[in-house]
Design a protein around this motif. Sequence first.
Motif, mmCIF file in Angstrom:
data_model
loop_
_atom_site.group_PDB
_atom_site.id
_atom_site.type_symbol
_atom_site.label_atom_id
_atom_site.label_comp_id
_atom_site.label_asym_id
_atom_site.label_seq_id
_atom_site.Cartn_x
_atom_site.Cartn_y
_atom_site.Cartn_z
ATOM 1 N N ALA A 400 0.851 -1.193 0.000
ATOM 2 C CA ALA A 400 0.000 0.000 0.000
ATOM 3 C C ALA A 400 0.884 1.240 0.000
ATOM 4 N N ARG A 401 0.298 2.384 -0.250
ATOM 5 C CA ARG A 401 1.055 3.632 -0.110
ATOM 6 C C ARG A 401 1.233 3.963 1.374
ATOM 7 N N THR A 402 0.203 3.622 2.175
ATOM 8 C CA THR A 402 0.208 3.990 3.595
ATOM 9 C C THR A 402 -0.239 2.814 4.457
ATOM 10 N N VAL A 403 0.400 2.681 5.623
ATOM 11 C CA VAL A 403 -0.010 1.711 6.625
ATOM 12 C C VAL A 403 -0.372 2.482 7.890
ATOM 13 N N VAL A 404 -1.527 2.159 8.486
ATOM 14 C CA VAL A 404 -1.973 2.833 9.701
ATOM 15 C C VAL A 404 -2.044 1.811 10.832
ATOM 16 N N LEU A 405 -1.447 2.134 11.973
ATOM 17 C CA LEU A 405 -1.529 1.286 13.165
ATOM 18 C C LEU A 405 -2.423 1.978 14.183
ATOM 19 N N GLU A 406 -3.522 1.326 14.587
ATOM 20 C CA GLU A 406 -4.440 1.976 15.520
ATOM 21 C C GLU A 406 -3.919 1.926 16.948
ATOM 22 N N ARG A 407 -3.013 0.976 17.242
ATOM 23 C CA ARG A 407 -2.397 0.900 18.565
ATOM 24 C C ARG A 407 -1.095 0.121 18.457
ATOM 25 N N LEU A 408 -0.267 0.214 19.481
ATOM 26 C CA LEU A 408 1.039 -0.443 19.456
ATOM 27 C C LEU A 408 1.119 -1.590 20.461
ATOM 28 N N THR A 425 8.357 -3.356 12.201
ATOM 29 C CA THR A 425 9.024 -3.314 10.893
ATOM 30 C C THR A 425 8.243 -4.121 9.864
ATOM 31 N N GLN A 426 7.747 -5.291 10.283
ATOM 32 C CA GLN A 426 6.991 -6.163 9.388
ATOM 33 C C GLN A 426 5.684 -5.502 8.949
ATOM 34 N N LEU A 427 4.986 -4.882 9.889
ATOM 35 C CA LEU A 427 3.708 -4.240 9.574
ATOM 36 C C LEU A 427 3.903 -3.037 8.659
ATOM 37 N N THR A 428 4.839 -2.158 9.015
ATOM 38 C CA THR A 428 5.042 -0.948 8.206
ATOM 39 C C THR A 428 5.755 -1.255 6.891
ATOM 40 N N GLY A 429 6.320 -2.465 6.792
ATOM 41 C CA GLY A 429 6.985 -2.869 5.545
ATOM 42 C C GLY A 429 6.047 -2.944 4.358
ATOM 43 N N ARG A 430 4.732 -2.994 4.623
ATOM 44 C CA ARG A 430 3.740 -3.012 3.529
ATOM 45 C C ARG A 430 3.638 -1.649 2.840
ATOM 46 N N ALA A 431 4.167 -0.590 3.483
ATOM 47 C CA ALA A 431 3.991 0.769 2.955
ATOM 48 C C ALA A 431 5.030 1.085 1.883
ATOM 49 N N GLY A 432 4.557 1.553 0.755
ATOM 50 C CA GLY A 432 5.460 1.933 -0.330
ATOM 51 C C GLY A 432 5.540 0.851 -1.383
ATOM 52 N N ARG A 433 4.952 1.099 -2.559
ATOM 53 C CA ARG A 433 4.919 0.095 -3.621
ATOM 54 C C ARG A 433 6.080 0.324 -4.570
ATOM 55 N N ARG A 434 6.966 -0.653 -4.648
ATOM 56 C CA ARG A 434 8.157 -0.524 -5.480
ATOM 57 C C ARG A 434 7.767 -0.333 -6.948
ATOM 58 N N GLY A 440 6.967 5.516 1.023
ATOM 59 C CA GLY A 440 5.839 4.935 1.733
ATOM 60 C C GLY A 440 5.558 5.757 2.984
ATOM 61 N N HIS A 441 4.392 5.536 3.587
ATOM 62 C CA HIS A 441 4.009 6.298 4.775
ATOM 63 C C HIS A 441 3.436 5.355 5.829
ATOM 64 N N SER A 442 3.896 5.514 7.060
ATOM 65 C CA SER A 442 3.270 4.804 8.172
ATOM 66 C C SER A 442 2.669 5.852 9.103
ATOM 67 N N VAL A 443 1.495 5.525 9.655
ATOM 68 C CA VAL A 443 0.795 6.461 10.532
ATOM 69 C C VAL A 443 0.378 5.726 11.806
ATOM 70 N N ILE A 444 0.712 6.294 12.948
ATOM 71 C CA ILE A 444 0.304 5.737 14.245
ATOM 72 C C ILE A 444 -0.805 6.621 14.793
ATOM 73 N N GLN A 445 -1.871 6.004 15.300
ATOM 74 C CA GLN A 445 -2.921 6.789 15.947
ATOM 75 C C GLN A 445 -2.542 6.980 17.415
ATOM 76 N N TRP A 446 -2.365 8.217 17.804
ATOM 77 C CA TRP A 446 -1.828 8.533 19.123
ATOM 78 C C TRP A 446 -2.847 8.285 20.223
ATOM 79 N N SER A 447 -2.336 7.912 21.405
ATOM 80 C CA SER A 447 -3.183 7.828 22.600
ATOM 81 C C SER A 447 -2.331 8.224 23.799
ATOM 82 N N ALA A 448 -2.977 8.443 24.929
ATOM 83 C CA ALA A 448 -2.294 8.980 26.097
ATOM 84 C C ALA A 448 -1.202 8.063 26.642
ATOM 85 N N ASN A 449 -1.348 6.734 26.432
ATOM 86 C CA ASN A 449 -0.349 5.815 26.991
ATOM 87 C C ASN A 449 0.842 5.610 26.073
#
Length: 470
Positions: A400-408, A425-434, A440-449
């Motif tokens: 994909a162009r972007t991978v989003v992680l809703e939590r860590l 690394t494995q999850l965000t490795g999907r970002a960026g199509r050769r 590629g872009h990885s996005v983390i959804q922030w939370s207080a913890n």
Amino acid sequence: MSETELSPAERYAKAKKNKSYPSVDSFVKLLKFPMDEFQEQACRALAEGKGVLVAAPTGAGKTIVGEFAIHLAIEKDLKVFYTTPIKALSNQKYAEMVKRYGAERVGLLTGDTNQNSDAQIVVMTTEVLRNMIYANSEALMNLGYVVMDEVHYLADRFRGAVWEEVILHLPKDVKIVSLSATVSNAEEFGAWLDEVRGDTQIIVSEVRPVPLNQHVFFGSEMLELFDESSKTPRVNPELAQKHAQKMRAPINRPQKGRKTNFYDDRRGGSQARIERISKPDMVDILDEQDLLPAIFFVFSRAGCEASVKACLSSGIRLTTTEEKQEIRRIVEEKTYNINDEDLNTLGYFEWLNALERGVAAHHAGMLPAFKEVVEELFLRKLVRVVFATETLALGINMPARTVVLERLDKYNGEGRVQITPGEYTQLTGRAGRRGIDTEGHSVIQWSANMDPASVAGLASKRTYPLISPF
């Protein structure tokens, strides 16, 4: 300068000039692109009769080395087994190889599928090969090569021992092609392979073909995770400052506009809330910034399905009329042999509605035919957003162009644990199509913890150790 004074790269370049590799040359002619140095180095080692361990980032093209092992096996009239950790990956590899080599030459063994098991090329899950070895199966006769895809799975606490058993008990004349994500102790693992399997060459590449930009959804604002002006990985000061302010601030009502939910954090009697926007709103923002197609990793099947329903409820539509018609045509073509009663039971019409809007779920609880449709539509850029469990990160060809992680963190069967640098690394490795994306872009959804420093440490740690659970 003497041979011993040359660096490994210089010695390799010298040997390359003085040696011809007809098998490699004939294989290169079949490719549509030139090989990278690490791919060529691994293929030449295989042509010399060595086993290889190839450690390279996700998306770097390690499977080319596995394909060369198949090429060598065909040249030498030997059998070759291609093993993977999960059935979905085995099914995908089987489909790819049938297209390339023909159905009569390729077999598939996954525990619940047995197709053409006597073929010259057989794709299988690693457990199937382990069982064949213990049963002293006749299928092992004339076996020349075994490709072990995602061999870093050896570190898995529940199933990792299977990989070690296969490596230890395969006939000694079988060459093993081990394909791994980048691990920090590749030399140590390679030395063990050399000890138990004989001559094994270690090839490590840390070059990611498509650079990765890392971002954070802080409320509805998308910020950089790292300070772009710093030469070393350092948390973006703006992000650290906003996080600190939120932790000190009193609870406020949500702003009008985008929907939000809240994560509470109580420390020393105080309470802070960090707004988390809804999945549909995140999809809208990514679409506005031309960051689709995207994979959202959601660590539960129910979460994947709920995310799709939320997108449908919000009225999201990411496809044109022509794309919608093409999606329906492909879906009907792939599901024509399932009767109407079964389709109703499987939630076919809701699933089709989501697909026609460019949204889908992908997890192990889905019918295999449905998963294959999602994979094909995503590859064709007809489905633009997929909500998936982490099995999608295991080598399935859905970049994909972007991978989003809703939590860590995730549930590991016993409790919630932080994901490891390797899993990140494995999850965000999907970002960026050769060949398609320049980055590629990885996005983390922030939370207080989420402590900014620990998140940055997780994201900047490019390698991780491979440790045997045996």
